[in-house]
Every structure is written in C-alpha cells, then in structure tokens.
Write a protein that holds these residues in place. Sequence first.
Motif, mmCIF file in Angstrom:
data_model
loop_
_atom_site.group_PDB
_atom_site.id
_atom_site.type_symbol
_atom_site.label_atom_id
_atom_site.label_comp_id
_atom_site.label_asym_id
_atom_site.label_seq_id
_atom_site.Cartn_x
_atom_site.Cartn_y
_atom_site.Cartn_z
ATOM 1 N N SER A 162 80.110 53.904 20.341
ATOM 2 C CA SER A 162 79.998 53.759 18.888
ATOM 3 C C SER A 162 78.769 52.962 18.510
ATOM 4 N N MET A 163 78.517 51.893 19.272
ATOM 5 C CA MET A 163 77.381 51.040 18.938
ATOM 6 C C MET A 163 76.054 51.748 19.184
ATOM 7 N N TRP A 167 72.126 57.406 20.245
ATOM 8 C CA TRP A 167 71.582 57.755 21.562
ATOM 9 C C TRP A 167 72.521 58.686 22.304
ATOM 10 N N GLY A 168 73.809 58.517 22.052
ATOM 11 C CA GLY A 168 74.795 59.433 22.635
ATOM 12 C C GLY A 168 74.562 60.848 22.118
ATOM 13 N N VAL A 169 74.359 60.949 20.804
ATOM 14 C CA VAL A 169 74.126 62.253 20.184
ATOM 15 C C VAL A 169 72.850 62.868 20.745
ATOM 16 N N SER A 170 71.837 62.016 20.885
ATOM 17 C CA SER A 170 70.537 62.485 21.339
ATOM 18 C C SER A 170 70.586 62.971 22.787
ATOM 19 N N TYR A 171 71.407 62.304 23.603
ATOM 20 C CA TYR A 171 71.480 62.634 25.033
ATOM 21 C C TYR A 171 72.466 63.775 25.307
ATOM 22 N N HIS A 172 73.266 64.110 24.285
ATOM 23 C CA HIS A 172 74.377 65.053 24.443
ATOM 24 C C HIS A 172 73.962 66.372 25.089
ATOM 25 N N ALA A 234 70.715 47.347 10.917
ATOM 26 C CA ALA A 234 70.915 48.541 10.076
ATOM 27 C C ALA A 234 71.262 49.744 10.954
ATOM 28 N N ASN A 235 70.575 49.880 12.078
ATOM 29 C CA ASN A 235 70.892 50.975 13.002
ATOM 30 C C ASN A 235 72.308 50.835 13.553
ATOM 31 N N LEU A 236 72.694 49.600 13.839
ATOM 32 C CA LEU A 236 74.035 49.359 14.377
ATOM 33 C C LEU A 236 75.104 49.747 13.352
ATOM 34 N N ILE A 237 74.901 49.313 12.099
ATOM 35 C CA ILE A 237 75.871 49.642 11.047
ATOM 36 C C ILE A 237 76.001 51.152 10.914
ATOM 37 N N ARG A 238 74.838 51.831 10.871
ATOM 38 C CA ARG A 238 74.857 53.291 10.764
ATOM 39 C C ARG A 238 75.583 53.919 11.949
ATOM 40 N N ASN A 239 75.298 53.427 13.167
ATOM 41 C CA ASN A 239 75.941 53.991 14.356
ATOM 42 C C ASN A 239 77.455 53.845 14.299
ATOM 43 N N LEU A 240 77.918 52.642 13.948
ATOM 44 C CA LEU A 240 79.360 52.402 13.899
ATOM 45 C C LEU A 240 80.008 53.295 12.844
#
Lengths: 361, 348
Positions: A162-163, A167-172, A234-240
């Motif tokens: 989640s955090m 990057w998870g989406v990008s590596y998927h 900001a990136n963290l908030i968006r990711n969560l």
Amino acid sequence: MALSNEQYNALASELDDIKQQVQAQLGEADARYIRRVLLLQRISAISGRILLVLGFITPWLWGLGVLLLALGKILDNMEIGHNVLHGQYDWMNDPLLHSRRYEWDIACESGSWQRTHNVEHHSYTNIIGKDRDFGYGLLRLSNDFRWRLRNLWQGGTYLLLSMLFQWGVSYHELAGQRVFFGKKKNDRQTQVSDTELKKAFFVKGARQLIKDYLFFPLIAGPMWLWVLCGNLLANLIRNLWTSTVIFCGHFTKEVYAFKAADCENESRGHWYYRQMLGSSNFTGPTWLHILTGHLSCQIEHHLFPDIPARHYPKMAKQVQAIAAKYGIPYNTGSFLRQYSTVFWRIMRYSLPGGKSAVKAL
Amino acid sequence: MLGNQASVRLYLLPLLQAIWPGFLPGQYRARLMSASWQTPDMVLLRFNVSSRWPGFVPGQHLLLTLTHNGRNLSRPFSICSPLSLWQATGQIELCCKVSQSGSFTPLLASLKSNSVVNISAAQGDFSWQQPAMPALFIAAGSGITPIASMLLSQRHWLAPATLYYRVRGTENAALLQRLQQLAAQQPLFTLHLSDSRFEHSDVFTRQIGTAANNKQLYLCGPSAFMQQLSTALVQAGVAKGDIFQEQFGPALPVLAGGDNSGQHQVALQHAAGNKVFTASANLSLLQSAEQQGVNPRFGCRIGVCFQCVCDKVSGQVRDIRSGALSGHGSEQIQLCISQPVTDLVLKQ
C-alpha cells in the motif's frame, strides 16, 4: 450454472440498454465536468508545490501544501488518469483527454497500465490464474491459492504494498512477464518485448523520481528538504488512498472468483454476470466518489468501463434493480464496512485453510 | 516532463482553456466576421484569423475545428479568397457546401457572427506551379474554391489561363461574380461556364481534351468527376505530370472499376513504417489487417480496452456494435469494432 442462457441474453440486453441511454446523453455537460476536474487538479497540484516552499513562513502552509499536492495527485490518478486511459473521454477528440495520449503522475507508464489493467484485469476479472490483480501475486486472498509460509506475514506485505503502491502497479507487467525473475511461462502471449517493458519501467520511474526528489527540491534552494519530504508525504498519501480504494473494489468479503475453464467462450451476458459478482461498491457522498475516480462504483465501472465515470452513481440504481430481478448478489456497503472485510480477508488467509472464493458457473 | 504531458503547454491546457474557452494547442483562432449564401447550398464565411497564423499559398486548404456538444470536430476546407485580402486585412474566406444531412456543415452554416473557431495552418500542395506557362483550370461544383483563390490572387499575368467551370445551373455557381469580374478586367483570363443540365459530360470532356494541348491542368471537383476526367485526358494524350488535382469532398465508396464488392484500401501510417492493406467491408479493420500480416496494436478485441485506437485521417467507418456511421473527417476509431465503408487513411 446460475442463470439460463436466455437469462444471460436478457441480462446483457438490459445492461446494454442502460449503457446506450447514457451514451446518447454524452456531450457538453461531460466535457465541462472533466475540464473542471482538470482545472481543480492543476490548481491544487501547482498551489501545493508553491505552498511547500512557503513553509518557511509557517509550517502550516507546508502542511496545506502536502495535502493539496496529494489531492492533485489523487485527482490526476483517479478521476482523470484512470478514466481517461479507459477511453471514457475519447469521444471528445481532445488533445489532452485521450486514452492514447494521456500520461499520468504515477510511476507506472500509461501504456503498460492499459495492457495489464484494461486488457488483463478488465477482460478476465477475478479469474484465478488469469487476473493477477486478485492478490497481485503477493497476497493469498482465498483458499484457491496454496498456503505458503510467506503468507503468514502478508499483513506486513500488504502494508508495504500500500505504501509503495505506485511502484507495485508499475512493476506489475514486468512481474507477469517474468522479466527479471522466475521462469518464463510458455503460454503467455506478449506484444511488447522485455526490452521495451524494461525501458518503459525505468524511464517513467526515473522521471517521477527526478521530478519529485531532485528537480523540485533543487529549485526550492534552502527549502529543499521541506520540499523533498513534502513530495514524499504527498506520494505516500496518494499511494495509501489508491490502494485502499482499489482493494475495496475486488477483495471484500462477498466477492467471487472464477475458474478459467468456466469462462471459455463466454457470452456477453455471462461476462456481465461475472463482472457483477467479481466487484464490490461502497457508498458515500459525491466528493468521496470523485476522490475514488468513481471506483466506489466498481461494479458499474466493470460493466461499463468506457462510460464517463460521473454517470456511475446514477447507473448503479438501475444496475442494482436488475441484479435484484435476476437474483444476482450486489455487493455494496459503507466504505468502512467494506474496508474492514478486506482487512479481515487479508488477515484470515494469512493462515492456512478457509473457504474458496470460486463461484461455480 | 514535469507535468507528465508531451509539452508544458499541454499541461497548462486546462488553465489556458479557463482563460480562453475553446483554446486548442497547435491551432489558430479565427473569428467569424460575416456569412453570406453564395448559392442555395454554399455559404461564404469570412474569418478574421489570428496574427500568429502563418499564411497560405493560394490553392491550399486548412482544417477547421468546431466544438459541438463537447466534441471537437474537424473538416478540411479550401481557402477561396485571394492572398491580397489576407495581406491587407488579416482575413480569409471559406466557401463551404452545406449538406443538410451532414453532421458538420449545418453547424458551420449556423455559426453566429463573432463566434470563434480553430483553424490549422494551411496545408496541401495544390497550387499554381508555373504561372508563366499556359494553364487550364477545371472546376466542378464546390471544387471552385481553391481554384478561385489561385486565379484571384494572381497579380502579374504572364500567360493565358482558361477556367472551365462546370455547375448544375448558374444559380449554383459559387463565386461566379468575382470570376466574371476578373475575366472582364484581365485579357489573359477566359471563363467558360458549363451547365451540366444542358451540356453532356462527353461533350464537356471532348472540349477539355482539345483545349488541353501543351497546357498545365488543374482539376478540382468531386472524386468521380476527377477520376473520369483525368482518365479521359490521359487517354487523349495529356502527360500525367501536367495534371494537378485536389481530392475534394468525401471520398466516394465506389472506386475505379465501379465495383462495390466491399474491398477497401487502407493506408496505415505507423511509427514503425507505413503499411497498406485491403480491408473487407464485413470484417473488422483489425481482422483484415492481421489477415494480411499488418499487426496494429490490439487488446480486448471487443471495444473495451482501447488498445487499438487509431487516428482516422480520412474515410468513413461503421461501428460494428451499433451500426453507426462515422464522419469522413479526422477522429479516433477502434480498429476492433470498426468496418470500412470507404478507403481509409489511418495513423497509429
């Protein structure tokens, strides 16, 4: 089989009717709406970045900047990026809002996302072994997957995913194509070579990193650390936020999965039926729907992925009535209730055993 | 890069559009000054164009973009006014044939004075190549527009030029007054009006054939007219290199040879190289392309995932799902759910 062939056909034609009704209305109001959202997105992202630097006046301004930048990123990713990349606004023939041209503020390159998300996930929603979005190859979400030792700490894996969600989406896609690790699958078809996948992954990822963690901190001069931390936050908030919303769409308690063999040569009605069983909604005020990119209406999104999302809440009422008519479960509830069942699912299946999510068709 | 879009201007587009509604990047603003009907179905529109607009060579056309009901719609139109008008006043004129059943030209005809549209830079290579050589101009119907601009722009006449203007009744001859005026003032220019109601096309073609000797030929009119005429002229011994023509109006579904077996030529402009394939009218464009070894990007093949979206430059397609026909102009289509209705030019 839950419905007869005639019922599947009738279901398809009723849902097609709803779609056509909305399609016929598309026009000025939709164009105005998405442009307003875009304007809000630009204003919040730009003012957010400025306020981060003005943090030297009072840290409150910095805090506001973080929130505004996070809002900008969330709007860009959800209500704008996700929906535009689905082709919801292609009919506008706009130079910016087109599925082939739009690029979003996230580590995942839009083309890669379109392949994994639009093609794989939307065509094969929740088919075990075909839709890797069901657990992302990391989490065990039903007893249809063999328990492994690493599932024991999947609560932690989930938090980490989640955090770092972007990057998870990008590596998927690279994970699916076994670009770096694992044995290549013989049956996987690909239109894009590993070299291109790697290039897209590294180029887009590097751009995002340079932008948020090098360029903007550098031009902020003495405020560089504030800006760097602000961007990180900001990136963290968006990711969560994005991860939470997306998990609520397919991993709630009463969501179903399917066997590949049951879905071969399926009819359109059968596909619709499967989309309804494999997705779940949550309720809330309009602003919540907008912040989720209307993925709060995941069922309608899966039925009509190319219809501009602002129509989903209205369509949801009609879809729910149709579901009731055919006796199809319609999975909805409050945000908190849906999320708690997601959390329960992740925790429950970190231990061996449990129930299968597969719906026999 | 900073805004994730191809250019900063594209990133700032929502802000720019908030200030100037309807602003489009890479396009120029044009304000409608006046509109008047030249013939019962052709309207003459005079636009004041942005001072940034780079100008034109007489005979060129531009893409005019209207925003209607949230959609950006574009069509090509030839400029019909002389160069001197633009140089003196910054204005240009378009003479457009309004087809009441069309989806674009009726909107154009109902534009109010002072409305703002977007135009592209002028494009096309249809222009008067060698004004020092005798020339023959042949225009049919609305094909007069680029030719009128060429003739009216000419300042120093060096060699004789003749215009054969074929129309269905003089009341349907747009821009006739200006051309008659030119003929009266300029001894090197001759105007022949041919009324298709009285003069048979064979007679007309024969006339052109005799007049065409050792002249450069400029043709503009409906596709069928041009095809027929240029074939006849080549048979009569006119060198192909001396014939210049402008494809005008929608391409016709019936092609050379008159067959309508449902085969259409598709030119696919691709980053990896241009390809041409023959598309069958009862298959999706994607299927036809793949059968002939052209492999455009594709995805779900049911119109859901938008992987196979292409820019259609020209031609018409049918949506397999709804049976709806597209326009003839540029727009985006999905290959997997589109069947060809005419020849197509696509870009992916």
